[in-house]
Enzyme design. Structure first.
Site, PDB file in Angstrom:
ATOM      1  N   LYS A  75       0.837  -1.209   0.000  1.00  0.00           N
ATOM      2  CA  LYS A  75       0.000   0.000   0.000  1.00  0.00           C
ATOM      3  C   LYS A  75       0.870   1.257   0.000  1.00  0.00           C
ATOM      4  O   LYS A  75       0.649   2.177  -0.780  1.00  0.00           O
ATOM      5  CB  LYS A  75      -0.889  -0.008   1.254  1.00  0.00           C
ATOM      6  N   ASN A  76       1.881   1.268   0.888  1.00  0.00           N
ATOM      7  CA  ASN A  76       2.657   2.495   1.050  1.00  0.00           C
ATOM      8  C   ASN A  76       3.659   2.734  -0.081  1.00  0.00           C
ATOM      9  O   ASN A  76       4.306   3.775  -0.127  1.00  0.00           O
ATOM     10  CB  ASN A  76       3.378   2.490   2.398  1.00  0.00           C
TER      11      ASN A  76
ATOM     12  N   CYS B  63      -4.449   7.961  10.091  1.00  0.00           N
ATOM     13  CA  CYS B  63      -4.558   7.227  11.349  1.00  0.00           C
ATOM     14  C   CYS B  63      -4.319   8.156  12.538  1.00  0.00           C
ATOM     15  O   CYS B  63      -3.488   9.058  12.475  1.00  0.00           O
ATOM     16  CB  CYS B  63      -3.514   6.114  11.387  1.00  0.00           C
TER      17      CYS B  63
ATOM     18  N   ARG C 250       0.784  14.610  13.466  1.00  0.00           N
ATOM     19  CA  ARG C 250       1.545  14.282  12.256  1.00  0.00           C
ATOM     20  C   ARG C 250       1.552  15.485  11.319  1.00  0.00           C
ATOM     21  O   ARG C 250       0.810  15.538  10.347  1.00  0.00           O
ATOM     22  CB  ARG C 250       0.917  13.060  11.566  1.00  0.00           C
TER      23      ARG C 250
ATOM     24  N   ASP D 240       5.177   0.700  12.034  1.00  0.00           N
ATOM     25  CA  ASP D 240       3.924   0.085  11.578  1.00  0.00           C
ATOM     26  C   ASP D 240       3.802  -1.381  12.003  1.00  0.00           C
ATOM     27  O   ASP D 240       2.775  -2.013  11.750  1.00  0.00           O
ATOM     28  CB  ASP D 240       3.798   0.189  10.047  1.00  0.00           C
TER      29      ASP D 240
ATOM     30  N   ARG E 240      -8.364  -0.516   5.397  1.00  0.00           N
ATOM     31  CA  ARG E 240      -7.496   0.430   4.672  1.00  0.00           C
ATOM     32  C   ARG E 240      -6.169  -0.219   4.266  1.00  0.00           C
ATOM     33  O   ARG E 240      -5.475   0.319   3.382  1.00  0.00           O
ATOM     34  CB  ARG E 240      -7.192   1.658   5.552  1.00  0.00           C
TER      35      ARG E 240
HETATM   36  C1  UD1 Z   1       4.723   6.822   6.404  1.00  0.00           C
HETATM   37  C2  UD1 Z   1       3.795   5.630   6.286  1.00  0.00           C
HETATM   38  C3  UD1 Z   1       3.288   5.241   7.663  1.00  0.00           C
HETATM   39  C4  UD1 Z   1       4.477   5.002   8.603  1.00  0.00           C
HETATM   40  C5  UD1 Z   1       5.436   6.178   8.601  1.00  0.00           C
HETATM   41  C6  UD1 Z   1       6.705   5.931   9.383  1.00  0.00           C
HETATM   42  C7  UD1 Z   1       2.815   5.932   4.093  1.00  0.00           C
HETATM   43  C8  UD1 Z   1       1.615   6.247   3.288  1.00  0.00           C
HETATM   44  N1  UD1 Z   1       2.684   5.997   5.430  1.00  0.00           N
HETATM   45  O1  UD1 Z   1       3.962   7.877   6.955  1.00  0.00           O
HETATM   46  O2  UD1 Z   1       2.503   4.078   7.543  1.00  0.00           O
HETATM   47  O3  UD1 Z   1       3.999   4.810   9.919  1.00  0.00           O
HETATM   48  O4  UD1 Z   1       5.829   6.488   7.245  1.00  0.00           O
HETATM   49  O5  UD1 Z   1       7.351   4.794   8.911  1.00  0.00           O
HETATM   50  O6  UD1 Z   1       3.852   5.603   3.567  1.00  0.00           O
HETATM   51  N2  UD1 Z   1       7.056  14.488  10.736  1.00  0.00           N
HETATM   52  C9  UD1 Z   1       7.106  15.827  11.057  1.00  0.00           C
HETATM   53  N3  UD1 Z   1       6.942  16.716  10.030  1.00  0.00           N
HETATM   54  C10 UD1 Z   1       6.753  16.328   8.732  1.00  0.00           C
HETATM   55  C11 UD1 Z   1       6.712  14.968   8.435  1.00  0.00           C
HETATM   56  C12 UD1 Z   1       6.870  14.054   9.465  1.00  0.00           C
HETATM   57  O7  UD1 Z   1       7.277  16.207  12.203  1.00  0.00           O
HETATM   58  O8  UD1 Z   1       6.623  17.194   7.857  1.00  0.00           O
HETATM   59  C13 UD1 Z   1       7.220  13.496  11.816  1.00  0.00           C
HETATM   60  C14 UD1 Z   1       5.920  12.704  12.036  1.00  0.00           C
HETATM   61  O9  UD1 Z   1       5.021  13.402  12.902  1.00  0.00           O
HETATM   62  C15 UD1 Z   1       6.442  11.430  12.635  1.00  0.00           C
HETATM   63  C16 UD1 Z   1       7.775  11.242  11.917  1.00  0.00           C
HETATM   64  O10 UD1 Z   1       8.149  12.510  11.413  1.00  0.00           O
HETATM   65  O11 UD1 Z   1       6.663  11.597  14.012  1.00  0.00           O
HETATM   66  C17 UD1 Z   1       7.740  10.221  10.777  1.00  0.00           C
HETATM   67  O12 UD1 Z   1       6.751  10.584   9.856  1.00  0.00           O
HETATM   68  P1  UD1 Z   1       6.855  10.207   8.303  1.00  0.00           P
HETATM   69  O13 UD1 Z   1       8.044   9.355   8.063  1.00  0.00           O
HETATM   70  O14 UD1 Z   1       6.703  11.457   7.529  1.00  0.00           O
HETATM   71  O15 UD1 Z   1       5.558   9.310   8.111  1.00  0.00           O
HETATM   72  P2  UD1 Z   1       4.511   9.371   6.920  1.00  0.00           P
HETATM   73  O16 UD1 Z   1       5.191   9.617   5.639  1.00  0.00           O
HETATM   74  O17 UD1 Z   1       3.368  10.227   7.313  1.00  0.00           O
END
Ligand code: UD1
Length: 430
Positions: A24-25, A119, A124, A308, A400
């Site tokens: 999915k991701n 989620c 986030r 995850d 999902r």
């Molecule tokens: C993706 C995955 C999700 C997984 C996560 C971490 C998808 C669609 N989703 O989510 O399933 O749990 O990676 O492996 O691929 N952060 C900030 N600012 C930002 C972006 C992130 O502070 O602009 C923080 C987030 O709050 C979190 C951490 O960085 O604490 C990691 O987030 P991120 O790696 O961006 O996760 P996603 O891409 O949202």
């Protein structure tokens, strides 16, 4: 509409083999990357049939793309002219909607994106995405809960992320592919899904080096072309079924995976005394009559232990011999499932982002609620191992991320059935 409640009669060892779905991701960012095309087609193979995939498809359709999706094959035809305003009802449903932001700004010079949902696992933000786009020359404003981005032309830049965010790395990788000059992304995420996206962009004609390492270099090109891309296997789905084999003391094989992508889990299982057999493209556990011991786990960006998989490994560790410690370092507040775990007899103590688990030899069925996608998967694992009947509610989160979940678990011998929705869950109670 899939039912929202599952009845599990637990205590039966699972056995047999299942094939991993496409990730999915990985599929979601590659779908978003189609927006970089102009009057061209992107074809994807091994796309899982999941709620989030349909949400992204509807978002792309809203922007002007034509999409066909059948039996894992998706074609996305992108017109010359795209809309650049995204609808809040779709975007709020899924955090990964933010992945269209970079491609839209790169392709149209404009985008409006309501702040996305997803989620309920801690705060986030998307500040890394926005700061990086601003560095590349986008003007970013927040107006009434929406991001407004516009530019007269982006330029290549050196981007450094404070944390290797998966989504931010993907957004900037896509943006940079269509931005002239050399963009460097430092402290980039190294997840296999990033590598899959880089391969997709390269098939479209982009010039990218270093994906899978912490420095990615992108030489932007003015135009990208049609391509065919295969989505990698879903390491989180595969790992969940592997743990179903462990937690029920069964024998389960997951086929069509890339074992290397599961190494953080399989090496921990080995340390816990639940060894994993690995072949070229399958992994299996043989846990009949076996007990496993507690371990210490810290969630980290890839290649560390995936956040995850944190709720699912916690489920297995609740039934381990001895004490385990889990430290969640990627998200705050990703322990919403612990209350329901305790209702089933698990012994867990939360101290900030750390939990201490005292293994128990038995847990009992209960009625529990999935607070998010992976928490729901973990509650199903506990239900499979518990004595008596478990009802897992709020399954909408689970749909999902897990394709053919009922069929796959049933084929492994799980005694499960979907229950009719209550009036409330069916949305009939006003
Ligand atoms: C993706 C995955 C999700 C997984 C996560 C971490 C998808 C669609 N989703 O989510 O399933 O749990 O990676 O492996 O691929 N952060 C900030 N600012 C930002 C972006 C992130 O502070 O602009 C923080 C987030 O709050 C979190 C951490 O960085 O604490 C990691 O987030 P991120 O790696 O961006 O996760 P996603 O891409 O949202």
């Amino acid at each position: 509409m899939m039912s929202d409640r599952m009845l599990i009669r637990g205590g039966k060892p699972l056995s047999g083999s299942v094939k991993a779905q496409g990730a999915k991701n990985a599929a979601l960012p590659v779908m978003a990357a189609s927006l970089l095309l102009k009057g061209r087609r992107l074809t994807l193979e091994r796309v899982p049939d999941l709620q989030d995939i349909h949400t992204m498809a509807n978002l792309l359709r809203h922007l002007g793309a034509e999409i066909e999706f059948s039996r894992g094959r998706m074609t996305i035809d992108v017109p010359d002219d795209l809309k650049w305003e995204t609808p809040s009802d779709l975007v709020r449903r899924m955090r990964a909607s933010s992945l269209v932001l970079g491609p839209l700004v790169a392709r149209c010079g404009r985008a409006i994106l309501p702040l996305p949902g997803g989620c309920a696992i801690g705060s986030r933000p998307i500040d890394f995405h926005l700061k990086a786009l601003a560095r590349m020359g986008a003007e970013i404003d927040l107006e009434q809960g929406s991001v407004h981005a516009r530019t007269d032309g982006l330029s290549a830049a050196k981007i450094y992320f404070d944390f290797p965010s998966v989504g931010a790395t993907e957004n900037i990788l896509m943006t940079a592919a269509l931005t002239p000059g050399e963009t460097t992304i430092e402290n980039a995420a190294r997840e296999p899904e990033i590598v899959n996206l880089a391969c997709a962009l390269r098939a479209m004609g982009a010039s990218i080096k270093g994906e899978g390492t912490e420095t990615i270099e992108v030489e932007g090109v003015g135009d990208l072309g049609a391509a065919e891309v295969t989505i990698i296997p879903d390491r989180i789905e595969a790992s969940t079924y592997l743990l179903a084999g462990v937690i029920t003391r069964g024998e389960v094989t997951i086929d069509a995976v890339i074992p290397e992508h599961l190494e953080a889990l399989t090496s921990k299982l080995g340390k816990a005394g639940a060894p994993v057999d690995v072949s070229r493209d399958s992994v299996s556990v043989k846990c009949r009559g076996l007990s496993w011991s507690g371990v210490t786990i810290k969630t980290l960006p890839y290649p560390g232990f995936p956040t995850d998989m944190q709720p699912q490994i916690m489920a297995a560790l609740c039934l381990a011999e001895g004490t385990s410690v889990i430290h969640e370092s990627v998200f705050d507040s990703r322990y919403m499932h612990v209350g329901d775990f305790k209702r089933m007899g698990c012994k867990i103590d939360i101290q900030g982002n750390t939990v201490v688990i005292t293994g128990v030899s038995q847990i009992a069925g209960a009625e529990v609620h999935a607070s998010d996608l992976r928490a729901g998967a973990a509650l199903i694992l506990l239900g499979l191992a518990a004595e008596g009947e478990t009802i897992v509610c709020s399954l909408k989160h689970v749909w999902r991320g897990y394709e053919n979940l009922m069929e796959k678990l049933t084929s492994l011998g799980a005694d499960i059935e979907l229950l009719p929705d209550t009036l409330d869950e069916a949305g009939l109670s006003g």
